[in-house]
Motif scaffolding. Structure first.
Motif, PDB file in Angstrom:
ATOM      1  N   ASP A 100      52.122  54.357  32.771  1.00  0.00           N
ATOM      2  CA  ASP A 100      51.010  54.200  31.841  1.00  0.00           C
ATOM      3  C   ASP A 100      50.520  52.757  31.879  1.00  0.00           C
ATOM      4  N   VAL A 101      49.217  52.579  31.802  1.00  0.00           N
ATOM      5  CA  VAL A 101      48.653  51.244  31.924  1.00  0.00           C
ATOM      6  C   VAL A 101      47.633  51.001  30.826  1.00  0.00           C
ATOM      7  N   ASP A 102      47.372  49.739  30.573  1.00  0.00           N
ATOM      8  CA  ASP A 102      46.224  49.353  29.755  1.00  0.00           C
ATOM      9  C   ASP A 102      45.569  48.149  30.402  1.00  0.00           C
ATOM     10  N   VAL A 103      44.294  47.949  30.110  1.00  0.00           N
ATOM     11  CA  VAL A 103      43.558  46.816  30.654  1.00  0.00           C
ATOM     12  C   VAL A 103      43.841  45.595  29.789  1.00  0.00           C
ATOM     13  N   ALA A 104      44.422  44.577  30.399  1.00  0.00           N
ATOM     14  CA  ALA A 104      44.770  43.366  29.664  1.00  0.00           C
ATOM     15  C   ALA A 104      43.603  42.394  29.589  1.00  0.00           C
ATOM     16  N   ASP A 105      42.814  42.297  30.676  1.00  0.00           N
ATOM     17  CA  ASP A 105      41.730  41.321  30.707  1.00  0.00           C
ATOM     18  C   ASP A 105      40.874  41.621  31.932  1.00  0.00           C
ATOM     19  N   LEU A 106      39.705  41.010  31.993  1.00  0.00           N
ATOM     20  CA  LEU A 106      38.863  41.096  33.186  1.00  0.00           C
ATOM     21  C   LEU A 106      38.056  39.819  33.292  1.00  0.00           C
ATOM     22  N   THR A 107      37.460  39.610  34.463  1.00  0.00           N
ATOM     23  CA  THR A 107      36.650  38.418  34.675  1.00  0.00           C
ATOM     24  C   THR A 107      35.521  38.767  35.631  1.00  0.00           C
ATOM     25  N   LYS A 108      34.717  37.799  35.967  1.00  0.00           N
ATOM     26  CA  LYS A 108      33.630  38.004  36.923  1.00  0.00           C
ATOM     27  C   LYS A 108      33.590  36.800  37.850  1.00  0.00           C
ATOM     28  N   PHE A 109      33.036  37.022  39.023  1.00  0.00           N
ATOM     29  CA  PHE A 109      32.867  35.938  39.970  1.00  0.00           C
ATOM     30  C   PHE A 109      31.534  35.240  39.733  1.00  0.00           C
ATOM     31  N   ALA A 120      32.277  42.313  42.854  1.00  0.00           N
ATOM     32  CA  ALA A 120      33.467  42.952  42.292  1.00  0.00           C
ATOM     33  C   ALA A 120      33.781  42.387  40.911  1.00  0.00           C
ATOM     34  N   ILE A 121      34.372  43.211  40.075  1.00  0.00           N
ATOM     35  CA  ILE A 121      34.842  42.804  38.751  1.00  0.00           C
ATOM     36  C   ILE A 121      36.354  42.980  38.728  1.00  0.00           C
ATOM     37  N   PRO A 122      37.118  41.901  38.841  1.00  0.00           N
ATOM     38  CA  PRO A 122      38.569  42.023  38.810  1.00  0.00           C
ATOM     39  C   PRO A 122      39.058  42.446  37.423  1.00  0.00           C
ATOM     40  N   VAL A 123      39.830  43.509  37.378  1.00  0.00           N
ATOM     41  CA  VAL A 123      40.376  44.055  36.136  1.00  0.00           C
ATOM     42  C   VAL A 123      41.887  43.894  36.179  1.00  0.00           C
ATOM     43  N   LEU A 124      42.448  43.192  35.209  1.00  0.00           N
ATOM     44  CA  LEU A 124      43.888  42.957  35.144  1.00  0.00           C
ATOM     45  C   LEU A 124      44.540  44.092  34.372  1.00  0.00           C
ATOM     46  N   ILE A 125      45.504  44.747  34.995  1.00  0.00           N
ATOM     47  CA  ILE A 125      46.143  45.926  34.423  1.00  0.00           C
ATOM     48  C   ILE A 125      47.582  45.591  34.067  1.00  0.00           C
ATOM     49  N   ARG A 126      48.002  46.011  32.888  1.00  0.00           N
ATOM     50  CA  ARG A 126      49.343  45.725  32.388  1.00  0.00           C
ATOM     51  C   ARG A 126      50.071  47.040  32.132  1.00  0.00           C
ATOM     52  N   GLY A 127      51.376  47.039  32.372  1.00  0.00           N
ATOM     53  CA  GLY A 127      52.177  48.211  32.083  1.00  0.00           C
ATOM     54  C   GLY A 127      52.824  48.821  33.295  1.00  0.00           C
ATOM     55  N   CYS A 128      52.775  48.117  34.432  1.00  0.00           N
ATOM     56  CA  CYS A 128      53.307  48.672  35.678  1.00  0.00           C
ATOM     57  C   CYS A 128      54.760  48.284  35.930  1.00  0.00           C
ATOM     58  N   GLY A 129      55.457  47.825  34.921  1.00  0.00           N
ATOM     59  CA  GLY A 129      56.870  47.540  35.088  1.00  0.00           C
ATOM     60  C   GLY A 129      57.115  46.221  35.773  1.00  0.00           C
ATOM     61  N   ASP A 130      57.384  46.245  37.078  1.00  0.00           N
ATOM     62  CA  ASP A 130      57.755  45.020  37.769  1.00  0.00           C
ATOM     63  C   ASP A 130      56.580  44.366  38.470  1.00  0.00           C
ATOM     64  N   THR A 131      55.369  44.819  38.215  1.00  0.00           N
ATOM     65  CA  THR A 131      54.220  44.333  38.968  1.00  0.00           C
ATOM     66  C   THR A 131      53.015  44.146  38.063  1.00  0.00           C
ATOM     67  N   ALA A 132      52.337  43.011  38.213  1.00  0.00           N
ATOM     68  CA  ALA A 132      51.036  42.828  37.591  1.00  0.00           C
ATOM     69  C   ALA A 132      49.983  43.238  38.618  1.00  0.00           C
ATOM     70  N   VAL A 133      49.016  44.028  38.211  1.00  0.00           N
ATOM     71  CA  VAL A 133      48.037  44.601  39.130  1.00  0.00           C
ATOM     72  C   VAL A 133      46.646  44.082  38.797  1.00  0.00           C
ATOM     73  N   VAL A 134      45.945  43.603  39.806  1.00  0.00           N
ATOM     74  CA  VAL A 134      44.536  43.266  39.671  1.00  0.00           C
ATOM     75  C   VAL A 134      43.756  44.280  40.488  1.00  0.00           C
ATOM     76  N   LYS A 135      42.946  45.089  39.822  1.00  0.00           N
ATOM     77  CA  LYS A 135      42.112  46.081  40.494  1.00  0.00           C
ATOM     78  C   LYS A 135      40.738  45.476  40.721  1.00  0.00           C
ATOM     79  N   HIS A 136      40.324  45.403  41.976  1.00  0.00           N
ATOM     80  CA  HIS A 136      39.032  44.822  42.323  1.00  0.00           C
ATOM     81  C   HIS A 136      37.994  45.948  42.351  1.00  0.00           C
ATOM     82  N   THR A 137      37.173  46.020  41.335  1.00  0.00           N
ATOM     83  CA  THR A 137      36.236  47.123  41.186  1.00  0.00           C
ATOM     84  C   THR A 137      34.806  46.634  41.266  1.00  0.00           C
ATOM     85  N   ILE A 138      33.912  47.557  41.549  1.00  0.00           N
ATOM     86  CA  ILE A 138      32.479  47.317  41.449  1.00  0.00           C
ATOM     87  C   ILE A 138      31.949  48.316  40.433  1.00  0.00           C
TER      88      ILE A 138
END
Length: 266
Positions: free
Chosen positions: A14-23, A30-48
């Protein structure tokens, strides 16, 4: 609302969006979306994110990134990594088009104990990550942990992390600021937590004559170069009641807080 499913997480958690930013303009859509809740990994999803036809808005992956358009930050088995804030922080002297991101958060043991401040710099092909303690030398149990919950970039490219550190136990602690150089090394001209711990500064203030546990959850730089801190402070000794907290402080290098907080008449 756009739903970001749990498939974004390497372990399907299960994940939630912790933060996002813009270039910056001209760098990337792309809009990088920081995802939290992945256990041992912080995930940045690069979306458009945008209009995908007609009146329908949606999101798609940025084909410029591998690994299902994800950037992953991990410290290996046995550690948990939580990302709490993300900013676009281009490196000096690098031509436009460098999509360098910095995230801040916490690296702890797999059960969440012994947290440390964490910062990581990511680009299209690699990441560099570091952790920072808040223990004065020779007294490793003064602080059982520290974390970063907010992050901003100064005009000179230096990074300020805001969060909290605990003294003696998690029932008492103070807000914590740390300033990093662009290469993620601590800025020795900032803070006075310890001569051997450059770049760090604890802060606290009393309510009703008693020093209270307080934290930094958000930050902003004002036009005159001062720093606004927002978060909370406990209103009772048992920690069951909280006040919202907003402060404005001066950033004065190694004389940080020499002139105290700016008190606003009540």
């Amino acid at each position: 609302m756009l739903r970001l499913g749990s498939a974004l997480c390497p372990n399907g958690g299960d994940v939630d969006v912790a933060d996002l930013t813009k270039f910056d303009a001209g760098v990337s859509d792309a809009i990088p979306v920081l995802i939290r809740g992945c256990g041992d990994t912080a995930v940045v999803k690069h979306t458009i994110i945008g209009n995908v036809g007609g009146t329908t808005w949606g999101w798609t992956t940025n084909p410029g990134y591998a690994n299902s358009s994800r950037s992953l930050v991990s410290f290996g088995a046995g550690f948990r990594v939580d990302g709490n804030a993300i900013v676009h922080a281009p490196l000096p002297g690098v031509a436009l088009g460098n999509e360098s991101l910095v995230i801040a958060g916490t690296r702890s043991q797999s059960n969440g104990t012994q947290p440390r401040l964490m910062a990581a710099r990511l680009d299209r092909t690699s990441f560099t990550a570091a952790t920072y303690d808040a223990d004065p030398p020779g007294d490793p149990w003064t602080s059982p942990g520290a974390y970063a919950d907010a992050l901003l970039v100064q005009p000179d490219g230096k990074l300020i992390l805001g969060g909290g550190g605990a003294l003696s136990s998690w029932t008492f602690g103070d807000g914590l600021l740390m300033r990093l150089n662009a290469d993620l090394s601590p800025d020795a001209a900032f803070g006075n937590l310890s001569v051997s711990l450059p770049g760090r500064q604890l802060y606290g203030y009393p309510i009703g004559g008693t020093d209270r546990d307080n934290r930094v959850n958000a930050m902003a730089l004002t036009a005159d170069g001062k720093l606004l801190l927002a978060g909370y402070v406990y209103a009772s000794n048992d920690g069951n009641s909280r006040y919202g907290s907003v402060m404005r402080v001066r950033l004065e290098g190694d004389r940080l807080f020499a002139n105290g907080f700016e008190r606003v008449p009540q």
